[in-house]
Write a protein that holds these residues in place. Structure first.
Motif, PDB file in Angstrom:
ATOM      1  N   ARG A  88      28.716  47.975  46.983  1.00 13.44           N
ATOM      2  CA  ARG A  88      29.856  47.097  46.738  1.00 13.44           C
ATOM      3  C   ARG A  88      29.902  46.669  45.271  1.00 13.44           C
ATOM      4  O   ARG A  88      28.864  46.557  44.613  1.00 13.44           O
ATOM      5  N   SER A  89      31.084  46.390  44.803  1.00 11.00           N
ATOM      6  CA  SER A  89      31.215  45.810  43.468  1.00 11.00           C
ATOM      7  C   SER A  89      30.857  44.330  43.551  1.00 11.00           C
ATOM      8  O   SER A  89      30.827  43.736  44.640  1.00 11.00           O
ATOM      9  N   LEU A  94      31.351  39.135  46.563  1.00 10.79           N
ATOM     10  CA  LEU A  94      31.719  37.717  46.625  1.00 10.79           C
ATOM     11  C   LEU A  94      32.952  37.507  47.499  1.00 10.79           C
ATOM     12  O   LEU A  94      33.061  36.496  48.207  1.00 10.79           O
ATOM     13  N   LEU A  95      33.884  38.466  47.476  1.00  6.27           N
ATOM     14  CA  LEU A  95      35.085  38.335  48.297  1.00  6.27           C
ATOM     15  C   LEU A  95      34.745  38.332  49.775  1.00  6.27           C
ATOM     16  O   LEU A  95      35.329  37.561  50.556  1.00  6.27           O
ATOM     17  N   ILE A 103      37.075  30.501  51.958  1.00  4.44           N
ATOM     18  CA  ILE A 103      37.165  30.180  50.529  1.00  4.44           C
ATOM     19  C   ILE A 103      38.245  31.055  49.910  1.00  4.44           C
ATOM     20  O   ILE A 103      38.268  32.271  50.141  1.00  4.44           O
ATOM     21  N   PRO A 104      39.154  30.490  49.103  1.00  5.60           N
ATOM     22  CA  PRO A 104      40.233  31.302  48.544  1.00  5.60           C
ATOM     23  C   PRO A 104      39.751  32.398  47.607  1.00  5.60           C
ATOM     24  O   PRO A 104      38.733  32.261  46.942  1.00  5.60           O
ATOM     25  N   VAL A 108      36.571  33.668  43.536  1.00  3.70           N
ATOM     26  CA  VAL A 108      35.699  34.775  43.127  1.00  3.70           C
ATOM     27  C   VAL A 108      35.746  34.953  41.617  1.00  3.70           C
ATOM     28  O   VAL A 108      34.704  35.040  40.943  1.00  3.70           O
ATOM     29  N   ALA A 109      36.947  35.011  41.059  1.00  4.95           N
ATOM     30  CA  ALA A 109      37.078  35.179  39.609  1.00  4.95           C
ATOM     31  C   ALA A 109      36.495  33.990  38.859  1.00  4.95           C
ATOM     32  O   ALA A 109      35.890  34.148  37.785  1.00  4.95           O
ATOM     33  N   GLU A 110      36.634  32.796  39.418  1.00  6.51           N
ATOM     34  CA  GLU A 110      36.118  31.595  38.746  1.00  6.51           C
ATOM     35  C   GLU A 110      34.603  31.634  38.611  1.00  6.51           C
ATOM     36  O   GLU A 110      34.057  31.365  37.532  1.00  6.51           O
ATOM     37  N   VAL A 111      33.900  31.982  39.708  1.00  6.55           N
ATOM     38  CA  VAL A 111      32.439  31.946  39.634  1.00  6.55           C
ATOM     39  C   VAL A 111      31.895  33.125  38.835  1.00  6.55           C
ATOM     40  O   VAL A 111      30.860  33.005  38.170  1.00  6.55           O
TER      41      VAL A 111
END
Length: 351
Positions: A88-89, A94-95, A103-104, A108-111
């Motif tokens: 997985r990437s 995280l997704l 969780i929205p 994912v991009a934020e963390v």
């Protein structure tokens, strides 16, 4: 808050964790220390219901982990950074976690940005270095914006910039009122990060105290004095009822008397001082002193022992035997994370 009450874990006849009772409070970084085999990892696994206790309980904000709905929004943990599907990437890993805990996707991009992995978000995890895996594990712990965080050896594989970043991250999380519980064998880093310490040995609680008190209670504190008039200084101290010990480098060591008092005494007698310095052991020295009797795996200083049936290790490197040379002419040869940032508060968005 994390509360342990009589937490115990047996593996057959082996007692891995023995009646642990302590509380990890919010607003400070609590360090979790102990020798190898002390039961630290087992304790943290029981906090997350990955192992069932033989007896006793552990609660996260008053509830067992299994009672938490969408647990990543209550507690985030980094226990084993490489426990990730390599195909997985980073973003998809995280997704999956986000979707399973309500969780929205935007989180994912934020963390990933917080831990400095935005540029490799689409790369497969199997190509990540140890340090990159650590950062991804930290991102997973932060994903649900939880109030409680567990970190097991969080600086493994990180470079100096990364170590500085994770230290500040943990301090910032605690300053926000979160509960931060971190286990590490890196004493110098723990001394810079933790405010409070929980120390266990052979599964039992050995200390539950502040960093300052732990070092004070488990080490010798003294004042070192050095003067070109050492004999007169000794006499002045003796007359004042102060016992001083002369050491090999020409200095004196005094226990139980504040440096301020000693400095005032020297000034009153017009004594020249080249050194007046309070001395205290490091966290590592205090830890070694407290846990000396509970170390399970003892290594030996000096030369390694040879395996059974093999000759002893040579004290000096030996040259391999040289082949016999036939007479003839000589042959010529060559010369022998980014800073921590939480981004938008998505909790407000979903309310």
């Amino acid at each position: 808050m994390i509360e342990l009450d009589g937490l115990t874990k047996h593996y057959g006849d082996t007692v891995a964790v023995d009646d642990l009772t302590f509380t990890v409070r919010p607003g400070i970084v609590t360090g979790f220390l102990g020798p190898n085999g002390a039961g630290k990892s087992t304790t943290m696994r029981m906090m997350l219901d990955l192992d069932n206790p033989t007896s006793g309980t552990v609660r996260i904000d008053g509830r067992h982990y299994r009672q938490l709905q969408d647990p990543l929004t209550y507690i985030g943990a980094l226990l084993e950074a490489k426990a990730v599907h390599g195909g997985r990437s980073a973003a998809n890993h995280l997704l999956c976690l986000a979707q399973s805990n309500g969780i929205p996707r935007s989180r994912v991009a934020e963390v990933l940005d917080t831990v400095g992995l935005s540029s490799v978000a689409k790369k497969r995890v199997k190509g990540f270095s140890l340090g990159m895996n650590q950062r991804l594990g930290i991102a997973a712990a932060l994903l649900g914006d939880p109030q409680v965080l567990l970190f097991d050896e969080p600086v493994n594989g990180l470079d100096p910039e990364g170590i500085h970043w994770i230290r500040n991250l943990m301090k910032n999380l605690a300053a926000q009122g979160r509960t931060v519980f971190v286990s590490s064998h890196l004493m110098s880093e723990m001394a810079l990060t933790a405010d409070h310490l929980v120390v266990i040995g052979q599964g039992r609680l050995m200390a539950d105290t502040s960093m300052k008190d732990f070092i004070h209670q488990n080490s010798r504190s003294y004042v070192r004095m050095r003067s070109p008039e050492r004999e007169r200084l000794l006499g002045v101290l003796r007359d004042a009822g102060i016992h001083a010990v002369a050491v090999g480098d020409g200095s004196l060591e005094i226990d139980g008397v504040p440096a301020e008092r000693l400095g005032e005494l020297a000034t009153a007698h017009n004594l020249v001082l080249h050194e007046l310095s309070p001395q205290q052991a490091s966290l590592e020295e205090a830890f070694m002193r407290l846990t000396a009797g509970s170390v399970e795996y003892h290594a030996h200083d000096g030369e390694p022992h040879a395996a059974p049936g093999r000759p002893p290790w040579p004290s000096q490197p030996q040259q391999p035997p040289q082949p016999a040379q036939s007479p003839g002419p000589a042959v010529a040869g060559p010369d022998t994370p980014r800073a921590a940032g939480w981004g938008a508060d998505w909790r407000e968005k979903r309310s």
